[in-house]
Design an enzyme around this catalytic site. Structure first.
Site, PDB file in Angstrom:
ATOM      1  N   GLY A 144       2.549  33.296  74.394  1.00 54.43           N
ATOM      2  CA  GLY A 144       1.530  32.602  75.273  1.00 54.43           C
ATOM      3  C   GLY A 144       0.998  31.327  74.698  1.00 54.43           C
ATOM      4  O   GLY A 144       0.853  31.169  73.503  1.00 54.43           O
TER       5      GLY A 144
ATOM      6  N   ARG B 101       2.934  17.796  66.163  1.00 56.07           N
ATOM      7  CA  ARG B 101       2.888  16.546  65.650  1.00 56.07           C
ATOM      8  C   ARG B 101       2.500  16.558  64.161  1.00 56.07           C
ATOM      9  O   ARG B 101       3.032  15.815  63.409  1.00 56.07           O
ATOM     10  CB  ARG B 101       1.719  15.687  66.288  1.00 56.07           C
ATOM     11  CG  ARG B 101       1.304  14.400  65.912  1.00 56.07           C
ATOM     12  CD  ARG B 101       0.488  13.858  66.995  1.00 56.07           C
ATOM     13  NE  ARG B 101       0.278  12.468  66.722  1.00 56.07           N
ATOM     14  CZ  ARG B 101      -0.636  11.996  65.660  1.00 56.07           C
ATOM     15  NH1 ARG B 101      -1.368  12.885  64.863  1.00 56.07           N
ATOM     16  NH2 ARG B 101      -0.711  10.497  65.597  1.00 56.07           N
TER      17      ARG B 101
ATOM     18  N   VAL C 208       5.424  17.571  62.291  1.00 62.65           N
ATOM     19  CA  VAL C 208       6.522  16.314  62.290  1.00 62.65           C
ATOM     20  C   VAL C 208       6.111  15.248  61.277  1.00 62.65           C
ATOM     21  O   VAL C 208       6.899  14.924  60.473  1.00 62.65           O
ATOM     22  CB  VAL C 208       6.723  15.807  63.591  1.00 62.65           C
ATOM     23  CG1 VAL C 208       7.509  14.574  63.374  1.00 62.65           C
ATOM     24  CG2 VAL C 208       6.966  16.968  64.562  1.00 62.65           C
TER      25      VAL C 208
ATOM     26  N   ARG D 125       8.106  34.385  75.793  1.00 64.82           N
ATOM     27  CA  ARG D 125       7.999  35.760  75.378  1.00 64.82           C
ATOM     28  C   ARG D 125       9.687  36.124  75.180  1.00 64.82           C
ATOM     29  O   ARG D 125      10.323  36.037  76.427  1.00 64.82           O
ATOM     30  CB  ARG D 125       7.243  36.705  76.077  1.00 64.82           C
ATOM     31  CG  ARG D 125       5.939  36.183  76.222  1.00 64.82           C
ATOM     32  CD  ARG D 125       5.003  37.085  76.680  1.00 64.82           C
ATOM     33  NE  ARG D 125       3.634  36.584  77.123  1.00 64.82           N
ATOM     34  CZ  ARG D 125       2.395  36.390  76.484  1.00 64.82           C
ATOM     35  NH1 ARG D 125       2.656  36.852  75.082  1.00 64.82           N
ATOM     36  NH2 ARG D 125       1.431  35.973  76.735  1.00 64.82           N
TER      37      ARG D 125
ATOM     38  N   SER E 113       4.625  36.727  67.939  1.00 62.68           N
ATOM     39  CA  SER E 113       5.546  35.473  67.111  1.00 62.68           C
ATOM     40  C   SER E 113       5.503  35.854  65.798  1.00 62.68           C
ATOM     41  O   SER E 113       6.355  35.462  65.073  1.00 62.68           O
ATOM     42  CB  SER E 113       4.720  34.175  67.759  1.00 62.68           C
ATOM     43  OG  SER E 113       4.489  34.370  69.107  1.00 62.68           O
TER      44      SER E 113
ATOM     45  N   ASP F 110      -6.912  34.451  72.736  1.00 64.42           N
ATOM     46  CA  ASP F 110      -7.851  35.710  72.529  1.00 64.42           C
ATOM     47  C   ASP F 110      -8.476  35.918  71.320  1.00 64.42           C
ATOM     48  O   ASP F 110      -9.588  36.477  71.251  1.00 64.42           O
ATOM     49  CB  ASP F 110      -6.636  36.915  72.780  1.00 64.42           C
ATOM     50  CG  ASP F 110      -6.276  37.181  73.923  1.00 64.42           C
ATOM     51  OD1 ASP F 110      -6.479  36.267  74.927  1.00 64.42           O
ATOM     52  OD2 ASP F 110      -5.345  37.646  74.160  1.00 64.42           O
TER      53      ASP F 110
ATOM     54  N   ARG G 291      -6.789  40.642  77.231  1.00 65.26           N
ATOM     55  CA  ARG G 291      -6.460  42.177  77.470  1.00 65.26           C
ATOM     56  C   ARG G 291      -7.115  43.147  76.475  1.00 65.26           C
ATOM     57  O   ARG G 291      -7.613  44.270  77.185  1.00 65.26           O
ATOM     58  CB  ARG G 291      -5.097  42.191  77.302  1.00 65.26           C
ATOM     59  CG  ARG G 291      -4.100  41.863  78.455  1.00 65.26           C
ATOM     60  CD  ARG G 291      -2.989  42.010  78.318  1.00 65.26           C
ATOM     61  NE  ARG G 291      -2.481  41.180  77.123  1.00 65.26           N
ATOM     62  CZ  ARG G 291      -1.300  40.331  77.110  1.00 65.26           C
ATOM     63  NH1 ARG G 291      -0.256  40.827  77.996  1.00 65.26           N
ATOM     64  NH2 ARG G 291      -0.873  39.609  76.206  1.00 65.26           N
TER      65      ARG G 291
ATOM     66  N   GLY H  29     -25.399  31.221  78.728  1.00 69.21           N
ATOM     67  CA  GLY H  29     -26.573  32.157  79.197  1.00 69.21           C
ATOM     68  C   GLY H  29     -26.245  32.965  80.374  1.00 69.21           C
ATOM     69  O   GLY H  29     -27.252  32.976  81.152  1.00 69.21           O
TER      70      GLY H  29
HETATM   71  O1  F6P Z   1      -2.279  36.805  74.675  1.00 64.13           O
HETATM   72  C1  F6P Z   1      -2.905  35.632  75.187  1.00 64.13           C
HETATM   73  C2  F6P Z   1      -2.910  35.786  76.754  1.00 64.13           C
HETATM   74  O2  F6P Z   1      -3.656  34.534  77.228  1.00 64.13           O
HETATM   75  C3  F6P Z   1      -4.002  37.200  77.181  1.00 64.13           C
HETATM   76  O3  F6P Z   1      -5.168  36.809  77.007  1.00 64.13           O
HETATM   77  C4  F6P Z   1      -3.467  37.260  78.669  1.00 64.13           C
HETATM   78  O4  F6P Z   1      -3.655  38.745  79.096  1.00 64.13           O
HETATM   79  C5  F6P Z   1      -1.985  37.121  78.603  1.00 64.13           C
HETATM   80  O5  F6P Z   1      -1.842  35.935  77.447  1.00 64.13           O
HETATM   81  C6  F6P Z   1      -1.335  36.525  79.710  1.00 64.13           C
HETATM   82  O6  F6P Z   1      -0.255  36.307  79.456  1.00 64.13           O
HETATM   83  P1  F6P Z   1       1.054  35.733  80.506  1.00 64.13           P
HETATM   84  O7  F6P Z   1       1.397  34.152  80.078  1.00 64.13           O
HETATM   85  O8  F6P Z   1       2.144  36.257  80.179  1.00 64.13           O
HETATM   86  O9  F6P Z   1       0.677  35.804  81.696  1.00 64.13           O
END
Ligand code: F6P
Length: 320
Positions: free
Chosen positions: A11, A21, A24, A72, A105, A127, A171, A185
């Protein structure tokens, strides 16, 4: 070392361009050629890559996403795919690989290292669930995105005496919901790490409105429930017209914050220096302000990063 390759995988997040950058510019100032691999491990397997110059990264420091693109890659889960990636790297004359991405990764990088490739990795995932680093790249920008959205929602919520349920990404990890909840808040942050009692929440919402408070914000991490379900349950139980906002991928984009730009610069330059010093199989991390190197093996078996206890205490004291 004469040639280093860099890729972004999994992701995307803001700050990836700034990290490329830094890689590089650091390579070029050390007289090393840099190859940018497109679409993460997929580009390694399909041989999609290009030579990068300062011009390739000119102006992209402030851009969200990743200009090398990301993917992915299921082939990297198979031995044949990993082997092909290694062969292609060797064919390209690449002596060191820098991988920028999340937990999957990092696992891919470890597989390549076990097959003889020198690798350094940079943790990047909004995350903030990667162990051995206080912050991953992209987290700070994502938090700023969430805060901006919730501040706006509070304005309209106050005008209508409304409750908003705001769903963040995460997730398996409630870091974004909890920290954004503290920073905005919010009244509640529902996260996968702790259970919650919707009856008690509803009672409190009623009490708040009886006291004359004109808005309530409930943050919910995607792993702790769906905003829509929670809003419907609130309506069923106490009749409150509750609105929702699912922030989704909005959180991952946008121009990186100053924190992420600096982190990207430090990670990118350190990754190149580490390769030049003969290091391999490491993830860079941020620990108490310093950039550290941790064995990938340890990271991969380190489980998910746990939310700091002090954040739970802070949110409890502030009544979230
Ligand atoms: O792993 C990072 C993340 O942003 C998660 O919080 C989320 O559930 C997921 O990627 C979403 O992934 P995708 O881009 O495959 O929809």
């Amino acid at each position: 070392m004469k040639r280093i390759a860099v890729l972004t995988s999994g992701g995307d997040c803001s700050g990836m361009n700034a990290a490329i950058r830094a890689v590089v510019r650091s390579c070029l100032s050390n007289g090393i050629e840099v190859i940018g691999v497109q679409k993460g491990y997929l580009g390694l397997i399909r041989q999609h890559s290009e030579r990068l110059t300062t011009k390739s990264v000119s102006g992209n420091l402030k851009a969200g996403g990743t200009f090398l693109q990301s993917a992915r890659c299921l082939e990297m889960l198979e031995d044949s795919g990993r082997q092909l990636a290694v062969e292609n790297l060797k064919k390209m004359g690449v002596e060191g690989l820098i991988v920028i991405g999340g937990d999957g990764s990092l696992r891919g990088a470890r597989e390549l290292q076990m097959r003889g490739i020198r690798v350094m990795t940079i943790p990047a995932s909004i995350d903030n669930d990667i162990p051995f680093t206080d912050m991953s790249l992209g987290v700070d920008t994502a938090l700023n995105n969430i805060i901006r959205a919730v501040d706006n929602l509070k304005d309209t919520a106050s005008s209508h005496d409304r409750t908003f349920v705001v769903e963040t990404m995460g997730r398996n990890c409630g870091y974004l919901a909890l920290v954004a909840g503290i920073a905005c808040g919010a009244e509640y942050a529902l996260i996968p790490e702790s259970s919650y009692d919707l009856n008690a929440i509803c009672e409190n919402l009623q009490r708040r409105f009886q006291e004359g408070r004109d808005n309530s914000i409930i943050m919910v991490a995607e792993g702790a429930g769906k905003a829509q379900d929670i809003a419907e349950q609130i309506k069923d139980r106490i009749g409150f017209e509750t609105r929702i906002m699912v922030l989704g991928h909005y959180q991952r984009g946008g121009s990186p914050s100053s924190f992420d730009r600096l982190l990207a610069a430090r990670f990118g330059v350190t990754a190149v220096e580490a390769l030049l010093q003969g290091e391999t199989g490491k993830m860079l991390g941020l620990s108490c302000g310093a950039i550290i190197q941790v064995d990938l093996e340890q990271v991969i078996h380190g489980g998910r990063r746990k939310i700091d206890e002090t954040l739970f205490k802070l949110s409890a004291t502030l009544g979230i």
